[in-house]
Scaffold this motif. Structure first.
Motif, PDB file in Angstrom:
ATOM      1  N   THR A   7       9.390 -20.967 -22.345  1.00  0.00           N
ATOM      2  CA  THR A   7       9.702 -22.231 -21.689  1.00  0.00           C
ATOM      3  C   THR A   7      10.022 -23.304 -22.730  1.00  0.00           C
ATOM      4  O   THR A   7       9.634 -23.206 -23.895  1.00  0.00           O
ATOM      5  N   MET A 175       3.296 -24.784  -8.921  1.00  0.00           N
ATOM      6  CA  MET A 175       3.416 -23.532  -8.189  1.00  0.00           C
ATOM      7  C   MET A 175       4.602 -23.541  -7.229  1.00  0.00           C
ATOM      8  O   MET A 175       4.994 -24.579  -6.707  1.00  0.00           O
ATOM      9  N   LEU A 176       5.135 -22.360  -7.042  1.00  0.00           N
ATOM     10  CA  LEU A 176       6.197 -22.139  -6.072  1.00  0.00           C
ATOM     11  C   LEU A 176       5.583 -21.398  -4.891  1.00  0.00           C
ATOM     12  O   LEU A 176       5.298 -20.204  -4.985  1.00  0.00           O
ATOM     13  N   ALA A 202       9.183 -27.641  -7.700  1.00  0.00           N
ATOM     14  CA  ALA A 202       7.954 -26.960  -7.308  1.00  0.00           C
ATOM     15  C   ALA A 202       6.863 -27.992  -7.032  1.00  0.00           C
ATOM     16  O   ALA A 202       6.970 -29.160  -7.413  1.00  0.00           O
ATOM     17  N   LEU A 235       2.613 -16.882 -13.903  1.00  0.00           N
ATOM     18  CA  LEU A 235       3.921 -16.491 -14.421  1.00  0.00           C
ATOM     19  C   LEU A 235       4.124 -16.922 -15.873  1.00  0.00           C
ATOM     20  O   LEU A 235       4.477 -16.119 -16.722  1.00  0.00           O
ATOM     21  N   GLY A 249       2.356 -22.293 -14.739  1.00  0.00           N
ATOM     22  CA  GLY A 249       3.279 -21.899 -13.682  1.00  0.00           C
ATOM     23  C   GLY A 249       2.784 -20.727 -12.856  1.00  0.00           C
ATOM     24  O   GLY A 249       2.424 -19.673 -13.400  1.00  0.00           O
ATOM     25  N   ILE A 251       3.123 -18.416  -8.950  1.00  0.00           N
ATOM     26  CA  ILE A 251       3.727 -18.061  -7.673  1.00  0.00           C
ATOM     27  C   ILE A 251       2.586 -17.978  -6.667  1.00  0.00           C
ATOM     28  O   ILE A 251       1.629 -17.222  -6.870  1.00  0.00           O
ATOM     29  N   SER A 299      12.174 -22.515 -14.222  1.00  0.00           N
ATOM     30  CA  SER A 299      11.830 -21.133 -14.590  1.00  0.00           C
ATOM     31  C   SER A 299      11.154 -20.402 -13.439  1.00  0.00           C
ATOM     32  O   SER A 299      11.407 -19.210 -13.211  1.00  0.00           O
ATOM     33  N   LEU A 300      10.265 -21.091 -12.718  1.00  0.00           N
ATOM     34  CA  LEU A 300       9.601 -20.479 -11.572  1.00  0.00           C
ATOM     35  C   LEU A 300      10.616 -20.073 -10.507  1.00  0.00           C
ATOM     36  O   LEU A 300      10.561 -18.958  -9.961  1.00  0.00           O
ATOM     37  N   TRP A 304      11.598 -16.206  -9.346  1.00  0.00           N
ATOM     38  CA  TRP A 304      11.491 -15.725  -7.956  1.00  0.00           C
ATOM     39  C   TRP A 304      12.827 -15.202  -7.461  1.00  0.00           C
ATOM     40  O   TRP A 304      12.879 -14.155  -6.810  1.00  0.00           O
TER      41      TRP A 304
END
Length: 308
Positions: A7, A175-176, A202, A235, A249, A251, A299-300, A304
């Motif tokens: 990142t 978070m996503l 996010a 992640l 980060g 999910i 990036s998240l 995904w």
């Protein structure tokens, strides 16, 4: 095994000299080294210069820059065995700086992020985080007396009461949320009212004392979007020098898709399919603008979409 995500603001090329920098004699020798280089921060903004067909951090011998520094230079580490420092120069000394180094550009850190290569950005981010911390911690929280810089800028010491203070890092879960119970997987983005038109990202929030990462994630998703988290997957992480955070980060799988923005932190939320999220990342979506490419939220979303 998949490779870890790299990142922005990470992947520094420096050896930080974590043990050696605690030795005052060793640090004095590094500061006196004729090979010592320093980058410049002008009120928190990195100085850039063109090098070939790209922009890089602007460097100069430490000895030439020391007279312009507002405080002691901070030691960033060793780069191919040469000591590397950062100097904080006030806006009022900009003319003197340009006399010394020639013309250059000094955008704020967010504007500099997409312009710098990864290693340069990591060094600039570390310098900004350190200078911000020093600016907020000049006095001892224990006795109120003024503290002094030590360990090359990685510690402040109070001579009055003997307390030692170290740079803080504030953990933030980002978070996503994803829902897998429908016809196809979907992910959720949120929007703050102050952001540019269409920008979504996010969900995120600071961790609280006595809280695990998973608990913080579940709390924030519930507070901001009214959703119940059923599973959390780590992640990647990102140093975030605004001023000194660590973005963690995640999910976050949720139990349903009945999302409701809380309207205090978020003005809107939106579910996206993988195809729609891909359009967002590629700049083809008619309504939604992607998170900034240097932000871990980007990036998240990409991870995904790529089913990483």
């Amino acid at each position: 095994m998949s490779r870890p995500l790299i990142t922005a603001f990470s992947a520094s090329p420096l050896d930080r000299g974590g043990d050696s920098r605690n030795d005052p004699d060793w640090m004095a020798a590094r500061r006196a080294d004729p090979a010592a280089l320093a980058m410049v921060m002008i009120d928190g903004r990195p100085r850039l210069e063109p090098v070939g067909d790209q922009e890089r951090l602007a460097w100069a011998p430490l000895a030439r820059l020391s007279s312009l520094c507002t405080d002691e230079p901070v030691f960033l580490g060793l780069w191919k065995e040469a000591p590397v420092f950062a100097c904080s120069v006030p806006e009022g000394r900009l003319a003197d700086l340009e006399t010394l180094m020639g013309p250059g550009d000094h955008p704020d850190m967010r504007a500099a992020a997409p312009r710098l290569p990864a290693g340069d950005l990591a060094m600039a981010g570390a310098a900004k985080g350190l200078f911000d911390w020093h600016g907020r911690n000049r006095f001892c929280p224990g006795c109120g007396r003024e503290t002094g810089m030590a360990s090359g800028g990685w510690r402040r010491a109070c001579e009055a009461c003997g307390a030692e203070h170290y740079p803080r890092v504030d953990p933030v879960c980002i978070m996503l949320p994803v829902y897998n119970g429908g016809a196809e997987p979907i992910c959720l983005l949120g929007r703050q009212a102050a952001w540019p038109a269409g920008r979504m990202s996010a969900l995120a929030g600071f961790m609280e004392p006595g809280e695990s990462l998973e608990e913080a994630c579940a709390r924030e998703v519930k507070e901001e979007a009214g959703l119940t988290v059923t599973n959390v997957r780590y992640l990647a992480s990102q140093p975030w020098p605004f001023p000194h955070q660590l973005m963690i980060g995640l999910i976050a799988e949720v139990s349903d898709n009945d999302a409701q923005p809380d309207l205090t932190e978020l003005e809107a939320v939106r579910w996206l399919t993988r195809d729609e999220a891909r359009q967002v990342l590629e700049g083809r979506h008619p309504d939604v603008v992607a998170p900034y490419p240097f932000a871990i939220a980007h990036s998240l979303l990409k991870a995904w979409v790529d089913d990483v």
